[in-house]
Design a protein around this motif. Sequence first.
Motif: not given
Length: 113
Positions: A20-25, A27-29, A31-32, A35
């Motif tokens: 399961e993806p976790t926000p670790n950058s 860019d990920d944060e 995207i989360f 959403k």
Amino acid sequence: MLAFLNSFVTIVFLLFTPQEPTPNSVDDEMIFAFKNAQKAVVWALSNIPDRRAKEEKKLVENDKLIAEVSIEKEINGIRIEATGFINSTSIKVTVYRSYDSLLKDGHIRRIPE
């Protein structure tokens, strides 16, 4: 031997399957957070107030604030402002919808006067 091979393939599969993806950058944060803002827009479209000109709500999930949403009635439509959060990142989304499109999509039953 076949049982060992079966177990080996299962272990290798589990080790290399993405979790399961976790926000670790950043860019990920982003995207989360986007959403979470989308969740707020969907909530707003299904909870358009009949009488009030403006409504504000906060959405909480797992004891964390994930989004804030504001629904405002405008001339011939509504404006939805949603801010999605994750950790220290926030994304703000503004959506304008006309009463005609809201009626066509089934979000309202009649166009207010």
